[in-house]
Write a protein that holds these residues in place. Structure first.
Motif, PDB file in Angstrom:
ATOM      1  N   UNK A   1      43.430  54.268  32.467  1.00 51.14           N
ATOM      2  CA  UNK A   1      42.523  53.583  31.532  1.00 51.14           C
ATOM      3  C   UNK A   1      42.585  52.073  31.753  1.00 51.14           C
ATOM      4  N   UNK A   2      43.784  51.542  31.978  1.00 51.71           N
ATOM      5  CA  UNK A   2      43.928  50.106  32.244  1.00 51.71           C
ATOM      6  C   UNK A   2      43.162  49.710  33.502  1.00 51.71           C
ATOM      7  N   UNK A   3      43.303  50.519  34.545  1.00 47.19           N
ATOM      8  CA  UNK A   3      42.608  50.209  35.800  1.00 47.19           C
ATOM      9  C   UNK A   3      41.091  50.297  35.638  1.00 47.19           C
ATOM     10  N   UNK A   4      40.610  51.292  34.907  1.00 47.14           N
ATOM     11  CA  UNK A   4      39.166  51.430  34.694  1.00 47.14           C
ATOM     12  C   UNK A   4      38.617  50.253  33.887  1.00 47.14           C
ATOM     13  N   UNK A   5      39.329  49.852  32.837  1.00 44.82           N
ATOM     14  CA  UNK A   5      38.882  48.716  32.030  1.00 44.82           C
ATOM     15  C   UNK A   5      38.893  47.430  32.843  1.00 44.82           C
ATOM     16  N   UNK A   6      39.945  47.199  33.612  1.00 45.12           N
ATOM     17  CA  UNK A   6      40.023  45.974  34.423  1.00 45.12           C
ATOM     18  C   UNK A   6      38.930  45.935  35.478  1.00 45.12           C
ATOM     19  N   UNK A   7      38.674  47.073  36.137  1.00 43.92           N
ATOM     20  CA  UNK A   7      37.627  47.126  37.154  1.00 43.92           C
ATOM     21  C   UNK A   7      36.259  46.887  36.531  1.00 43.92           C
ATOM     22  N   UNK A   8      35.999  47.521  35.408  1.00 47.12           N
ATOM     23  CA  UNK A   8      34.724  47.316  34.715  1.00 47.12           C
ATOM     24  C   UNK A   8      34.563  45.882  34.239  1.00 47.12           C
ATOM     25  N   UNK A   9      35.641  45.306  33.727  1.00 39.05           N
ATOM     26  CA  UNK A   9      35.589  43.920  33.251  1.00 39.05           C
ATOM     27  C   UNK A   9      35.279  42.976  34.407  1.00 39.05           C
ATOM     28  N   UNK A  10      35.912  43.208  35.553  1.00 38.55           N
ATOM     29  CA  UNK A  10      35.646  42.364  36.727  1.00 38.55           C
ATOM     30  C   UNK A  10      34.188  42.506  37.168  1.00 38.55           C
ATOM     31  N   UNK A  11      33.658  43.714  37.131  1.00 35.29           N
ATOM     32  CA  UNK A  11      32.254  43.930  37.505  1.00 35.29           C
ATOM     33  C   UNK A  11      31.314  43.228  36.538  1.00 35.29           C
ATOM     34  N   UNK A  12      31.560  43.377  35.245  1.00 32.63           N
ATOM     35  CA  UNK A  12      30.710  42.728  34.247  1.00 32.63           C
ATOM     36  C   UNK A  12      30.767  41.212  34.339  1.00 32.63           C
ATOM     37  N   UNK A  13      31.945  40.685  34.595  1.00 31.42           N
ATOM     38  CA  UNK A  13      32.097  39.242  34.736  1.00 31.42           C
ATOM     39  C   UNK A  13      31.343  38.745  35.966  1.00 31.42           C
ATOM     40  N   UNK A  14      31.434  39.488  37.067  1.00 30.26           N
ATOM     41  CA  UNK A  14      30.718  39.098  38.286  1.00 30.26           C
ATOM     42  C   UNK A  14      29.207  39.178  38.093  1.00 30.26           C
ATOM     43  N   UNK A  15      28.741  40.211  37.414  1.00 31.81           N
ATOM     44  CA  UNK A  15      27.305  40.366  37.154  1.00 31.81           C
ATOM     45  C   UNK A  15      26.777  39.215  36.316  1.00 31.81           C
ATOM     46  N   UNK A  16      27.578  38.794  35.334  1.00 26.04           N
ATOM     47  CA  UNK A  16      27.119  37.727  34.441  1.00 26.04           C
ATOM     48  C   UNK A  16      27.146  36.361  35.098  1.00 26.04           C
ATOM     49  N   UNK A  17      27.753  36.265  36.278  1.00 27.39           N
ATOM     50  CA  UNK A  17      27.810  34.986  36.970  1.00 27.39           C
ATOM     51  C   UNK A  17      29.003  34.141  36.602  1.00 27.39           C
ATOM     52  N   UNK A  18      29.913  34.718  35.838  1.00 30.53           N
ATOM     53  CA  UNK A  18      31.113  33.973  35.430  1.00 30.53           C
ATOM     54  C   UNK A  18      32.327  34.391  36.249  1.00 30.53           C
ATOM     55  N   UNK A  19      32.118  35.008  37.394  1.00 29.75           N
ATOM     56  CA  UNK A  19      33.208  35.520  38.207  1.00 29.75           C
ATOM     57  C   UNK A  19      34.198  34.461  38.631  1.00 29.75           C
ATOM     58  N   UNK A  20      33.718  33.236  38.861  1.00 31.85           N
ATOM     59  CA  UNK A  20      34.625  32.170  39.276  1.00 31.85           C
ATOM     60  C   UNK A  20      35.430  31.615  38.117  1.00 31.85           C
ATOM     61  N   UNK A  21      35.038  31.917  36.882  1.00 30.42           N
ATOM     62  CA  UNK A  21      35.744  31.410  35.709  1.00 30.42           C
ATOM     63  C   UNK A  21      36.776  32.392  35.169  1.00 30.42           C
ATOM     64  N   UNK A  22      36.768  33.623  35.692  1.00 26.25           N
ATOM     65  CA  UNK A  22      37.653  34.663  35.175  1.00 26.25           C
ATOM     66  C   UNK A  22      39.098  34.394  35.580  1.00 26.25           C
ATOM     67  N   UNK A  23      40.032  34.656  34.687  1.00 24.29           N
ATOM     68  CA  UNK A  23      41.438  34.484  35.062  1.00 24.29           C
ATOM     69  C   UNK A  23      41.856  35.527  36.084  1.00 24.29           C
ATOM     70  N   UNK A  24      42.760  35.158  36.952  1.00 21.71           N
ATOM     71  CA  UNK A  24      43.201  36.062  38.022  1.00 21.71           C
ATOM     72  C   UNK A  24      44.094  37.148  37.487  1.00 21.71           C
TER      73      UNK A  24
END
Length: 121
Positions: A98-121
């Protein structure tokens, strides 16, 4: 039986901006964006309700893999990423899948929104 509200409707554009549902596009009569669906400051978006997901996963690290619930976790992560919301605080107590699915989805949503460079590593 009363109609229950699905927790996934919190990010639906028709829910957040009724004028968009009526075809107004969120613009006032002068072609400017009004309170919703535009660049102007409007009411804050409603928090995405994760209570059902939290109830199913919080403090259950030993839960066996559930393909359907994994898909829900991914989708919830995408919604959080699109909204610019952080991952939930209860995530460390959820099962690994569940942690991996949420993190992967969050990374995808952040990239789609254009905030991928602002996301914490």
């Amino acid at each position: 039986m009363p109609k229950s509200r699905d927790w996934t409707t919190a990010t639906d554009a028709r829910t957040l901006c009724p004028r968009m549902a009526r075809g107004g596009g969120g613009q006032d009569g002068r072609g400017r964006h009004g309170r919703c669906g535009g660049r102007g400051a409007g009411p804050p978006a409603r928090r995405i309700n994760d209570a059902p997901l939290r109830a199913a996963l919080e403090n259950r690290r030993g839960r066996v893999f559930d393909e359907a619930l994994s898909g829900v976790c991914y989708t919830h992560g995408v919604r959080l990423g699109l909204a610019g919301d952080p991952l939930p605080r209860w995530l460390p107590t959820a099962p690994r899948w569940a942690r991996e699915a949420l993190r992967t989805g969050h990374a995808s949503g952040t990239a789609i929104s254009g905030r991928g460079d602002q996301a914490p590593a």
